[in-house]
Every structure is written in C-alpha cells, then in structure tokens.
Design a protein around this motif. Structure first.
Motif, PDB file in Angstrom:
ATOM      1  N   LEU A  82     -22.361  63.271  -6.407  1.00 52.37           N
ATOM      2  CA  LEU A  82     -23.605  62.509  -6.283  1.00 52.37           C
ATOM      3  C   LEU A  82     -23.567  61.569  -5.087  1.00 52.37           C
ATOM      4  CD1 LEU A  82     -23.601  61.624 -10.034  1.00 52.37           C
ATOM      5  CD2 LEU A  82     -25.549  62.787  -8.961  1.00 52.37           C
ATOM      6  N   ASP A  83     -24.738  61.205  -4.580  1.00 53.61           N
ATOM      7  CA  ASP A  83     -24.805  60.094  -3.641  1.00 53.61           C
ATOM      8  C   ASP A  83     -24.521  58.827  -4.435  1.00 53.61           C
ATOM      9  OD1 ASP A  83     -25.580  61.749  -1.555  1.00 53.61           O
ATOM     10  OD2 ASP A  83     -27.719  61.432  -1.893  1.00 53.61           O
ATOM     11  N   PRO A  84     -23.761  57.875  -3.901  1.00 53.23           N
ATOM     12  CA  PRO A  84     -23.533  56.623  -4.627  1.00 53.23           C
ATOM     13  C   PRO A  84     -24.865  55.940  -4.951  1.00 53.23           C
ATOM     14  CG  PRO A  84     -22.017  56.807  -2.796  1.00 53.23           C
ATOM     15  CD  PRO A  84     -23.017  57.921  -2.635  1.00 53.23           C
ATOM     16  N   GLY A  85     -24.938  55.324  -6.119  1.00 56.21           N
ATOM     17  CA  GLY A  85     -26.157  54.633  -6.537  1.00 56.21           C
ATOM     18  C   GLY A  85     -26.768  55.269  -7.765  1.00 56.21           C
ATOM     19  N   GLN A  86     -28.030  54.920  -8.011  1.00 56.14           N
ATOM     20  CA  GLN A  86     -28.705  55.346  -9.237  1.00 56.14           C
ATOM     21  C   GLN A  86     -29.365  56.715  -9.116  1.00 56.14           C
ATOM     22  OE1 GLN A  86     -31.365  52.170 -10.571  1.00 56.14           O
ATOM     23  NE2 GLN A  86     -29.834  51.729 -12.126  1.00 56.14           N
ATOM     24  N   HIS A  87     -29.365  57.420 -10.264  1.00 55.47           N
ATOM     25  CA  HIS A  87     -29.993  58.737 -10.395  1.00 55.47           C
ATOM     26  C   HIS A  87     -30.593  58.835 -11.790  1.00 55.47           C
ATOM     27  CE1 HIS A  87     -27.990  60.275  -6.768  1.00 55.47           C
ATOM     28  NE2 HIS A  87     -26.999  59.483  -7.154  1.00 55.47           N
ATOM     29  N   ALA A  88     -31.594  59.701 -11.932  1.00 52.74           N
ATOM     30  CA  ALA A  88     -32.194  59.942 -13.237  1.00 52.74           C
ATOM     31  C   ALA A  88     -31.554  61.159 -13.888  1.00 52.74           C
ATOM     32  CB  ALA A  88     -33.692  60.172 -13.078  1.00 52.74           C
ATOM     33  N   ILE A  89     -31.555  61.150 -15.218  1.00 50.16           N
ATOM     34  CA  ILE A  89     -31.095  62.297 -16.001  1.00 50.16           C
ATOM     35  C   ILE A  89     -32.080  62.488 -17.148  1.00 50.16           C
ATOM     36  CG2 ILE A  89     -29.511  60.848 -17.346  1.00 50.16           C
ATOM     37  CD1 ILE A  89     -27.618  63.328 -17.463  1.00 50.16           C
ATOM     38  N   ASP A 160     -34.706  69.162 -32.074  1.00 51.61           N
ATOM     39  CA  ASP A 160     -33.621  70.091 -31.749  1.00 51.61           C
ATOM     40  C   ASP A 160     -33.466  70.278 -30.243  1.00 51.61           C
ATOM     41  OD1 ASP A 160     -31.644  72.021 -31.805  1.00 51.61           O
ATOM     42  OD2 ASP A 160     -32.648  73.235 -33.341  1.00 51.61           O
ATOM     43  N   ILE A 161     -32.282  69.927 -29.721  1.00 51.76           N
ATOM     44  CA  ILE A 161     -32.048  70.013 -28.281  1.00 51.76           C
ATOM     45  C   ILE A 161     -31.528  71.382 -27.836  1.00 51.76           C
ATOM     46  CG2 ILE A 161     -31.702  67.525 -28.045  1.00 51.76           C
ATOM     47  CD1 ILE A 161     -28.654  68.109 -27.835  1.00 51.76           C
ATOM     48  N   LEU A 162     -31.172  72.263 -28.763  1.00 50.76           N
ATOM     49  CA  LEU A 162     -30.728  73.598 -28.362  1.00 50.76           C
ATOM     50  C   LEU A 162     -31.861  74.316 -27.645  1.00 50.76           C
ATOM     51  CD1 LEU A 162     -28.622  74.971 -31.352  1.00 50.76           C
ATOM     52  CD2 LEU A 162     -27.814  74.065 -29.173  1.00 50.76           C
ATOM     53  N   GLY A 163     -31.519  75.008 -26.576  1.00 48.21           N
ATOM     54  CA  GLY A 163     -32.516  75.718 -25.786  1.00 48.21           C
ATOM     55  C   GLY A 163     -33.171  74.870 -24.712  1.00 48.21           C
ATOM     56  N   LYS A 164     -32.727  73.627 -24.570  1.00 47.12           N
ATOM     57  CA  LYS A 164     -33.241  72.735 -23.525  1.00 47.12           C
ATOM     58  C   LYS A 164     -32.227  72.697 -22.371  1.00 47.12           C
ATOM     59  CE  LYS A 164     -36.336  71.814 -26.603  1.00 47.12           C
ATOM     60  NZ  LYS A 164     -36.155  72.963 -27.484  1.00 47.12           N
ATOM     61  N   ALA A 165     -32.590  72.031 -21.284  1.00 47.74           N
ATOM     62  CA  ALA A 165     -31.673  71.893 -20.146  1.00 47.74           C
ATOM     63  C   ALA A 165     -31.476  70.426 -19.822  1.00 47.74           C
ATOM     64  CB  ALA A 165     -32.234  72.611 -18.920  1.00 47.74           C
ATOM     65  N   VAL A 166     -30.294  70.116 -19.332  1.00 42.38           N
ATOM     66  CA  VAL A 166     -30.025  68.784 -18.781  1.00 42.38           C
ATOM     67  C   VAL A 166     -30.245  68.893 -17.280  1.00 42.38           C
ATOM     68  CG1 VAL A 166     -28.343  66.946 -18.441  1.00 42.38           C
ATOM     69  CG2 VAL A 166     -28.310  68.287 -20.559  1.00 42.38           C
ATOM     70  N   ALA A 183     -38.674  61.044  -9.904  1.00 40.91           N
ATOM     71  CA  ALA A 183     -37.228  60.972  -9.728  1.00 40.91           C
ATOM     72  C   ALA A 183     -36.684  61.903  -8.641  1.00 40.91           C
ATOM     73  CB  ALA A 183     -36.529  61.273 -11.053  1.00 40.91           C
ATOM     74  N   GLY A 184     -37.527  62.642  -7.983  1.00 42.63           N
ATOM     75  CA  GLY A 184     -37.069  63.478  -6.876  1.00 42.63           C
ATOM     76  C   GLY A 184     -36.539  64.823  -7.297  1.00 42.63           C
ATOM     77  N   SER A 185     -35.885  65.487  -6.359  1.00 44.87           N
ATOM     78  CA  SER A 185     -35.426  66.859  -6.560  1.00 44.87           C
ATOM     79  C   SER A 185     -34.387  66.946  -7.677  1.00 44.87           C
ATOM     80  CB  SER A 185     -34.872  67.432  -5.254  1.00 44.87           C
ATOM     81  OG  SER A 185     -33.756  66.701  -4.845  1.00 44.87           O
ATOM     82  N   ARG A 186     -34.275  68.148  -8.214  1.00 51.37           N
ATOM     83  CA  ARG A 186     -33.315  68.434  -9.274  1.00 51.37           C
ATOM     84  C   ARG A 186     -32.016  68.888  -8.603  1.00 51.37           C
ATOM     85  NH1 ARG A 186     -37.430  71.457 -13.551  1.00 51.37           N
ATOM     86  NH2 ARG A 186     -39.143  70.011 -13.165  1.00 51.37           N
ATOM     87  N   VAL A 187     -30.966  68.092  -8.724  1.00 49.47           N
ATOM     88  CA  VAL A 187     -29.733  68.371  -7.996  1.00 49.47           C
ATOM     89  C   VAL A 187     -28.657  69.018  -8.859  1.00 49.47           C
ATOM     90  CG1 VAL A 187     -30.134  66.660  -6.186  1.00 49.47           C
ATOM     91  CG2 VAL A 187     -28.908  65.988  -8.275  1.00 49.47           C
ATOM     92  N   SER A 188     -28.864  69.082 -10.168  1.00 49.11           N
ATOM     93  CA  SER A 188     -27.909  69.745 -11.044  1.00 49.11           C
ATOM     94  C   SER A 188     -28.600  70.128 -12.340  1.00 49.11           C
ATOM     95  CB  SER A 188     -26.713  68.838 -11.320  1.00 49.11           C
ATOM     96  OG  SER A 188     -25.643  69.548 -11.897  1.00 49.11           O
ATOM     97  N   CYS A 189     -28.173  71.269 -12.926  1.00 45.38           N
ATOM     98  CA  CYS A 189     -28.821  71.796 -14.133  1.00 45.38           C
ATOM     99  C   CYS A 189     -27.799  72.450 -15.027  1.00 45.38           C
ATOM    100  CB  CYS A 189     -29.888  72.816 -13.716  1.00 45.38           C
ATOM    101  SG  CYS A 189     -30.816  73.570 -15.078  1.00 45.38           S
ATOM    102  N   GLY A 190     -27.968  72.249 -16.330  1.00 44.97           N
ATOM    103  CA  GLY A 190     -27.134  72.928 -17.325  1.00 44.97           C
ATOM    104  C   GLY A 190     -27.913  73.188 -18.581  1.00 44.97           C
ATOM    105  N   GLY A 191     -27.821  74.398 -19.116  1.00 45.77           N
ATOM    106  CA  GLY A 191     -28.544  74.759 -20.338  1.00 45.77           C
ATOM    107  C   GLY A 191     -27.774  74.383 -21.579  1.00 45.77           C
ATOM    108  N   ILE A 192     -28.474  73.861 -22.581  1.00 47.62           N
ATOM    109  CA  ILE A 192     -27.862  73.467 -23.858  1.00 47.62           C
ATOM    110  C   ILE A 192     -27.941  74.654 -24.797  1.00 47.62           C
ATOM    111  CG2 ILE A 192     -27.856  71.808 -25.751  1.00 47.62           C
ATOM    112  CD1 ILE A 192     -29.480  69.906 -23.915  1.00 47.62           C
ATOM    113  N   ILE A 193     -26.861  75.430 -24.824  1.00 51.08           N
ATOM    114  CA  ILE A 193     -26.801  76.619 -25.668  1.00 51.08           C
ATOM    115  C   ILE A 193     -25.463  76.644 -26.394  1.00 51.08           C
ATOM    116  CG2 ILE A 193     -28.400  77.998 -24.289  1.00 51.08           C
ATOM    117  CD1 ILE A 193     -26.037  79.266 -22.920  1.00 51.08           C
ATOM    118  N   GLN A 194     -25.420  77.364 -27.520  1.00 48.91           N
ATOM    119  CA  GLN A 194     -24.161  77.488 -28.253  1.00 48.91           C
ATOM    120  C   GLN A 194     -23.626  78.882 -28.098  1.00 48.91           C
ATOM    121  OE1 GLN A 194     -25.295  75.989 -32.228  1.00 48.91           O
ATOM    122  NE2 GLN A 194     -23.762  74.412 -31.916  1.00 48.91           N
TER     123      GLN A 194
END
Length: 194
Positions: A82-89, A160-166, A183-194
């Motif tokens: 990450l760039d140093p500083g604040q980011h949204a999630i 239920d958070i399954l099937g969502k993305a961070v 919050a600007g561009s999406r710089v990282s993504c991960g799917g919440i799956i089991q």
C-alpha cells in the motif's frame, strides 16, 4: 514492536491446504507482521481464509481471515504494498475478482438498502461499509473489525458474508459521497468463499 517473520510452512498450511482459490492470479502470502498473539490465533482458528489479489496495476496483496464466535464475526486483514497513509476497505456484492480493476465484484454490499456512511452511523450505512485503516511507512497494515451484523454461512441475506468480496481502495472513504464514499480505484480484491 519487533517484527516476526512467519515461517513459510505455517502460511503454506494455513493458506494453501483447505483454502479454495478465489482469484486467477497467484499472490504470495504476507511473510512479515508485527508480533501480535491475537492475530496469530485468529489465523490459526479461521473459519474462512482468503488471499487478496492486486488490482488496478497496484502491488497491494495480503491475506484475510474471518472467524465467528458468540454471534459475532471478526475479520483480521494483513495487507502490504500500500501507499503509506489511509485507505478504505469494504465488502462488495460478489466474490468475483476476475476483472483487472476489481469492478467485477459489483458495488458495496448493501442488502438493507441504506445510504453509504460510516459504520454505526444513525443516518445509515451499508453492511459492507467497514471504513478506513492506515498503512505504515512500509505500506503494511493490519485491519481488525468485528460485528454482530454479519454471519458466515447462516443463509440470512441481510447478514451472510459468504459470496461477497473484500475490496481495498486506493483512497479514503469520506463517508458521505454516494453510493461509495469516493474512495478511488480498487487496488486489491478477495472473494469470501469456503
């Protein structure tokens, strides 16, 4: 605090065995975090584990674990690049991180049709509006979040958070711009799956 270099075998055990792949890109797990026993325990006891993939030509990656206990879901995210500083999630609608810009994950997860806002604000907020966090001067961050408004695999469409993305964003959530906090561009993504 002294840095702890986690053994590759620990992450191999925790993040490659029993953990479904949720993105096409292969990202290496974070190997260095601050020594923090609750974080290490959260990783060991995770109900859901995911690897964050870099998006929008960034180098942001990481690992996230979710646990559920006593009616609460806890999230621990270990992020780097990450760039140093604040980011949204945020949590987004779909566990689809296939696009280069992360937009395949849809908009913020908002099952109760509320306005975008700061978590817990009486004026309303999305169930996916986690908020902002700060990356250190090396571009690393640990994000801890816990709520009784989520569940893992309970089948309740409003929880239920399954099937969502961070999604991790390049910028800061202003908590007022609709529908996403600017919050600007999406710089990282991960799917919440089991």
């Amino acid at each position: 605090m002294k840095k702890l270099i986690l053994l590759a075998s620990v992450f191999a055990l925790l993040f490659t065995t029993g953990c479904k792949k949720n993105v096409k890109e292969k990202n290496e797990p974070i190997t260095e975090i601050e020594k923090d026993e609750p974080i290490v325990e959260a990783v060991k006891n995770a109900k859901v584990r995911l690897t964050m993939a870099s998006k929008s030509e960034s180098s942001v990656k990481g690992n996230i674990v979710f646990n559920q206990e006593d009616g609460k879901v806890a999230m621990v995210a270990l992020l780097e690049g990450l760039d140093p500083g604040q980011h949204a999630i945020h949590l987004h609608e779909k566990a689809d991180c296939s696009s280069d810009d992360g937009k395949s994950s849809g908009g913020h997860w908002n099952p109760t049709n509320q306005p975008h806002g700061k978590w817990g604000d009486t004026a309303g907020y999305h169930k996916g509006d986690i908020g902002n966090f700060t990356a250190d001067d090396k571009g690393m961050a640990v994000v801890n979040f816990s709520t009784d408004e989520w569940c893992i695999g309970c089948g309740d469409a409003n929880k239920d958070i399954l099937g969502k993305a961070v999604i991790v964003h390049q910028g800061v959530d202003d908590f007022t711009s609709q529908p996403s906090g600017a919050a600007g561009s999406r710089v990282s993504c991960g799917g919440i799956i089991q």
